[in-house]
Scaffold this active site. Structure first.
Site: not given
Ligand code: MOS
Length: 731
Positions: A621, A630, A694-695, A698
């Site tokens: 992070i 987020q 890793k992001g 989502e």
């Molecule tokens: Mo989004 S589908 O991560 O803009």
């Protein structure tokens, strides 16, 4: 090489652009002040399918201030040569703006009015009279034929299912939903000779640049896209929708810069959406809960002219170790605009179906839902046989269960009451792809000891400005205030789309690379400079702190960037950083476990989320405060998907009936309880990328809706297999 001290990365910093945003000084697409700008208003089709037989523009053109009305009757032919690097490759049948008389969906743009003021353009657009030859439109997925898209199989799932001692067969439905970002889609287009500049709401300036170059048949370099601020997007600004072409066309045809902003209503059919899904899951298991077979049949809506598919199959292949899996994914072409990615694309859809089914199986077998998942945890990726880079779901379960108080629950459905309210808890798991695509970033160190870092990415809200500055500040050894990160301009070094949680992975790695290279260049300059106190020193033993290069073990020996550059008569140092991912030798995903507690009014069916905890395995992070931002936003979005969001279509003519924020329901403050995100620490994933992330964008959303659905079942004993879960479904 001595590692740089970590000061900014990992610190809970506020947004560097926060002041600009709260004082209204952040400039969004429609707010750029462009000399001589005129206004465009789109006329939308009022039929769902058919032909335009006539357009009467006389009344519109008679309005003082109206410059032009453009439709297929007078629009020039556009090249539409396709862009191999985008979502509109050559041969793709994207919607051709004003190129023929066909109407493919209700709300399709069929003309544009350009006028000197917005008010005149709006009024004149109302005066455009269109005659149609209407055909019956088809917008109902349940009654239209499907086409095969992708299949997957391992083992013999049908046979294993037939012989399984325990079987489950359930079909889950998910409504079509729309992104509804706060900022409306807007573009200002200006031609200077044969050069086109677009100030656009974009998640991918480089993509929009190339898409528009392809539409107009001009070189990529002739188009520049500028998007310094984006007020939310969630995937809907990942591709260049028709209104961008319309603004550029209107600007070319009138010879004036043109501003075009879609109305809230127009975003419902003028841009994409998350398609509705029907997802059948059959599970076969032994009595101890080991899943042996999974058969998944799913279908999703798409348009008649493009076949939109997304990564909805992965989760069903790698979340659990079932040896026998069969999937088929079909799309149903309908008279609608083409769908697009929306937060947690594909994976969120799969999570609702799979995680609801796992909860149903747990109940059927009388096994705790966490225990059931533990029993099906794979040791390697069963779809690829690759080892996982990092997969810490077991820790997500144990940490989450402890922090949430999971084991205090009475597992029997409808067993807990609080006055009129039935109380329930639920858990669901999410997973999402680690998208390694590569990126570049330019880094410049100025003689005054400040740095400028640039990449053509975007910041739709996650805090890219801030988090990239954190990476650069540490890698350069500068204070945050001495580093400026710029983004949102297609002339900057290329980056992938700012979506799918790939910005930190790719842009972050490129920024790290560029700043490392630049720091090493400065160190080299110093150790080779006879007049430097660091002359002759081992470069690997030097670190930079607060703009000063020094020996790590002897801080007294050193000098500042400013001294070094001044003495060497350098106005600046500059490098191009880049990251290109190597071949994947690991299975790389983010993971999360969502715990939800709901209260359901026993008489009214009203669902209130009481508290929610997400435990995330998202790698390192970078920016904890923004990670929380987020996570909270993702969970709020998930509550919307679970309980409120539903785009409703009138199938008689394909009209969207709730195309506004009064009738399309989204969560408000009163819907949101205590939310908490925990990020497993020490989670660096260095197989994924050099900075170990890793992001996050989502994974914080995926799994929320099924966790709530599972909690609703636990509270009420009613299994709702359709999103959103409405009061009606619980009565
Ligand atoms: Mo989004 S589908 O991560 O803009």
């Amino acid at each position: 090489m001595s590692p740089q001290p970590q000061a900014a990365v990992g610190a809970p910093l506020s947004r560097v652009d926060g002041r600009l945003k709260v004082t209204g000084k952040a400039t969004y697409a429609a707010e750029h002040d462009i000399d001589g700008v005129v206004h465009a208003v789109v006329v939308d089709s009022r039929i769902g399918r058919g032909r335009i037989t006539g357009i009467d523009t006389r009344a519109a053109l008679a309005q003082p201030g109206v410059l032009k009305v453009i439709s297929h009757l007078n629009a020039p032919k556009l090249a539409y040569r396709g862009n191999p690097e985008s979502y509109d490759p050559p041969g793709n049948k994207q919607l051709r703006v004003f190129q023929n008389d066909r109407v493919l969906f209700h709300g399709q743009p069929i003309a544009v009015v350009v006028a000197t003021t917005l008010e005149v353009a709006q009024h004149a657009a109302d005066l455009v009279k269109v005659r149609y030859d209407a055909e019956q439109s088809s917008t109902d997925m349940s009654s239209a034929p499907a086409v095969e898209t992708v299949n997957y199989a391992r083992g013999d799932a049908d046979k294993a299912l037939a012989s399984a001692p325990v079987r489950l067969d359930a079909t889950y439905q998910q409504a079509r939903t729309h992104h509804n970002a706060m900022e409306l889609h807007a573009t200002i287009a200006r031609w200077d000779g044969d050069k086109l500049t677009l100030w656009d709401k974009s998640q991918w300036p480089k993509g929009t640049q190339k898409d528009l170059a392809a539409v107009f048949g001009i070189p990529n370099d002739s188009v520049r896209v500028i998007a310094p601020f984006v007020g939310g997007a969630f995937g809907n600004s990942m591709r260049a929708w028709p209104h961008i072409t319309i603004s550029a066309l209107a600007a070319r045809e009138t010879g004036r810069p043109v501003k075009l902003m879609l109305t809230r209503k127009q975003t419902y059919f003028g841009t994409g959406f998350r398609p509705s899904y029907e997802y059948r899951v059959r599970l076969g298991s032994d009595r101890r809960g080991r899943v042996t077979a999974m058969v998944q049949n799913l279908k999703a809506e798409t348009s008649t002219y493009e076949n939109f598919t997304e990564g909805v199959l992965h989760a069903g292949q790698m979340l659990y170790k079932a040896p026998h899996v069969r999937q088929d994914y079909r799309t149903v072409p309908l008279d609608v605009n083409t769908p697009v990615w929306m937060r947690g694309p594909g994976f969120a859809t799969a999570a609702f179906a799979i995680e609801s089914a796992m909860d149903e199986l747990a109940h059927e077998l009388g096994i705790d839902p966490i225990e059931l998942r533990q029993r099906n945890e794979p040791e390697e990726d069963p779809s690829s046989q690759l080892p996982f880079s990092t997969r810490r779901l077991r820790e997500c379960y144990t940490t989450g269960a402890r922090e949430f108080g999971w084991h205090r629950r009475d597992p029997r459905p409808r067993s807990t009451r609080d006055g009129d309210w039935l109380i329930g808890t639920g858990i669901a798991v999410g997973t999402y792809d680690v998208l390694r695509t590569g990126a570049q970033a330019r880094v410049r160190l100025n003689a005054d000891g400040t740095a400028l870092v640039e990449a053509a990415t975007s910041d739709m809200g996650p805090g890219t400005y801030t988090s990239q500055t954190q990476i650069a500040a540490d890698a350069l050894g500068l204070a945050m205030r001495n580093v400026t990160f710029r983004l949102g301009d297609s002339t900057m070094p290329p980056t992938p789309p700012h979506g799918g949680s790939q910005t930190m992975i790719n842009v972050g790695s490129a920024v790290q690379d560029g700043c490392d290279k630049l720091r090493k260049q400065a160190i080299k300059l110093a150790v080779e400079d006879e007049d430097s106190p660091l002359y002759g020193a081992d470069g690997d033993a030097i670190v930079v702190r607060a703009g000063r290069l020094h020996l790590e073990r002897n801080p007294a020996r050193g000098e500042s960037y400013r001294q070094l550059l001044a003495r060497n008569n350098r106005t600046h140092l500059e490098v191009l950083g880049s990251w290109t991912p190597g071949e994947a030798r690991h299975s790389m995903y983010t993971y999360g476990a969502i715990f939800a507690e709901v209260a359901v009014d026993a008489r009214l069916g009203l669902v209130r989320v009481r508290r929610m905890l997400g435990v995330f395995d998202a790698g390192r992070i970078i920016s904890p405060k923004l990670a929380d931002s987020q996570a909270l936003g993702g969970m709020v979005g998930g509550i919307g998907a679970a309980l409120l969001e539903h785009t409703a279509t009138d199938h008689r003519d394909g009209r969207i009936v709730n195309a506004d924020l009064a009738n399309y329901l989204v969560p408000v403050n009163a819907d949101i309880p205590d939310l908490r995100g925990i990020y497993l620490d020490g989670g660096e994933d260095l197989e994924a990328d050099p900075i170990g992330v890793k992001g996050l964008g989502e994974i914080v959303y995926i799994g929320v809706a099924p966790a709530i659905a599972n909690a609703v079942f636990h509270a009420t004993g009613r299994r709702v297999r359709e999103l959103p879960i409405t009061a009606e479904a619980l009565l």
